[in-house]
Design a protein around this motif. Structure first.
Motif, PDB file in Angstrom:
ATOM      1  N   GLN A   1      -6.209  -5.467  -7.015  1.00  8.23           N
ATOM      2  CA  GLN A   1      -6.187  -5.082  -8.434  1.00  8.23           C
ATOM      3  C   GLN A   1      -4.805  -5.286  -9.070  1.00  8.23           C
ATOM      4  O   GLN A   1      -4.704  -5.725 -10.222  1.00  8.23           O
ATOM      5  CB  GLN A   1      -6.621  -3.625  -8.589  1.00  8.23           C
ATOM      6  N   ASP A   2      -3.748  -4.956  -8.316  1.00  4.99           N
ATOM      7  CA  ASP A   2      -2.389  -5.120  -8.840  1.00  4.99           C
ATOM      8  C   ASP A   2      -1.747  -6.429  -8.371  1.00  4.99           C
ATOM      9  O   ASP A   2      -1.092  -7.124  -9.148  1.00  4.99           O
ATOM     10  CB  ASP A   2      -1.509  -3.940  -8.419  1.00  4.99           C
TER      11      ASP A   2
ATOM     12  N   ARG B   1       0.831  -1.211   0.000  1.00  2.68           N
ATOM     13  CA  ARG B   1       0.000   0.000   0.000  1.00  2.68           C
ATOM     14  C   ARG B   1       0.865   1.259   0.000  1.00  2.68           C
ATOM     15  O   ARG B   1       0.594   2.218  -0.728  1.00  2.68           O
ATOM     16  CB  ARG B   1      -0.929  -0.025   1.216  1.00  2.68           C
TER      17      ARG B   1
ATOM     18  N   ARG C   1      -1.980  -1.647  -5.426  1.00  7.76           N
ATOM     19  CA  ARG C   1      -3.332  -1.949  -4.971  1.00  7.76           C
ATOM     20  C   ARG C   1      -3.529  -3.463  -4.796  1.00  7.76           C
ATOM     21  O   ARG C   1      -3.030  -4.248  -5.597  1.00  7.76           O
ATOM     22  CB  ARG C   1      -4.363  -1.412  -5.963  1.00  7.76           C
TER      23      ARG C   1
END
Length: 339
Positions: free
Chosen positions: A271-272, A263, A268
């Protein structure tokens, strides 16, 4: 007028008269097999000469009916060992037994021997050892003791009666879940090398990737702490965009550190990078995001461990080296499920 207060002789008095250690007297009283006959005779003569009488626990030891079980443990500040210890005590109470626990800083052969001697003196009918390190299991296998011993949390391959969560299956569930979500590979943050459970999780992760035709990346190592996870997460962040999209972390506390490091690096989740942990600690569903993880059923571990030990005490256990494997379960949350 002065009164001479007489006290009954103690085990320490017997040891002094016999010229042996307190532990040796305890072994003789417990009919321990690892005592030379000459030493045993010397202790018994001292007992008779002093008129020593064993206390109620020691008398009960001779009949094996103290209804007390021993537990030897270390690392009880960690979630897994602490949860296992609580489950053992709860299961023992349900079976009508009390528990005497010895907590050690290190599970070495010398400290384990002293712990077993202490529990023998206290009259336990059997012992459960929380022995996650391979060296601890090897030491227990070499020690002789006058009661049955069951090891818990030692992973696969123990040569002592054991009860364990199937760590390899848990790792296969975690890794397979990430592959099924479309990730081309899965990185792994492993636990300490001397923990057999950590080794089993590595094996389950690696074999799942290999079965899918994927060359496993080199695993990173942590020490179960969030700080070690945070440091590993900083390293993992450098691989985002270069093939890293999913990480299986060997426990939830390290996963917490990984999530923070990612973070802070602007990565993310999910998502990542998708993250799966292991343990399902109570806080894991409140991580940001809530953590997908592998749940270990410690209550079932406790029940099966006590049941196996009582079977060994009563002579009901199957021949050979009985072992019980508890199936873990995958709990899917937002850390692997993008909106």
């Amino acid at each position: 007028m002065n009164h001479l207060e007489l006290r009954p002789p103690t085990m320490a008095d017997v040891a002094r008269l016999a010229g042996v250690s307190h532990q040796t007297v305890s072994r003789v009283l417990g009919d321990h097999p690892n005592v030379r006959e000459e030493t045993r005779a010397k202790v018994l003569r001292a007992i008779e000469e002093m008129g020593y009488r064993r206390n109620s626990s020691a008398r009960a030891l001779a009949t094996r009916r103290t209804r007390t079980l021993g537990v030897v443990a270390a690392n009880t500040t960690l979630y897994g060992p602490a949860s296992t210890l609580f489950a053992l005590e709860d299961a023992a109470r349900a079976a009508g037994y009390t528990v005497s626990t010895v907590s050690l800083h290190k599970l070495a052969k010398e400290t384990l021997s002293e712990a077993l001697d202490h529990l023998s003196e206290g009259g336990v009918e059997g012992v459960i050892a929380l022995a996650p390190q391979r060296s601890a299991v090897e030491a227990l296998a070499e020690l002789r003791h006058p009661f049955p011993v069951v090891v818990v949390g030692t992973g696969s391959g123990a040569e002592i009666p054991s009860v364990n969560v199937d760590q390899q299956l848990g790792a296969r569930l975690a890794t397979g879940h990430l592959l099924a979500a479309g990730h081309r590979t899965v990185w792994h943050l492993a636990g300490p090398e001397d923990w057999q459970e950590a080794a089993d999780r590595v094996t389950g992760w690696r074999t799942t990737l290999e079965a899918a035709g994927v060359e496993p990346p080199k695993p990173l190592r942590g020490d179960w702490s969030p700080l070690s996870g945070y440091r590993a997460g900083q390293e993992l962040a450098g691989w985002v965009g270069r093939g890293l999209t999913a990480v299986f972390v060997a426990n939830d506390q390290m996963a917490l550190g990984v999530l923070r490091a990612l973070r802070e690096a602007g990565v993310r989740t999910p998502q990542d990078v998708a993250i799966v942990g292991f343990d399902d600690i109570p806080e894991s569903e409140f991580f940001a995001p809530p953590l997908t993880t592998v749940r270990q059923d410690f209550a079932t571990v406790g029940k099966h461990s006590i049941a196996l030990l009582l079977d060994l005490i009563e002579g009901r256990a199957p021949s050979g080296t009985p072992g019980v494997a508890i199936e873990p379960h995958l709990v899917v949350r937002a850390s692997t499920a993008p909106d």
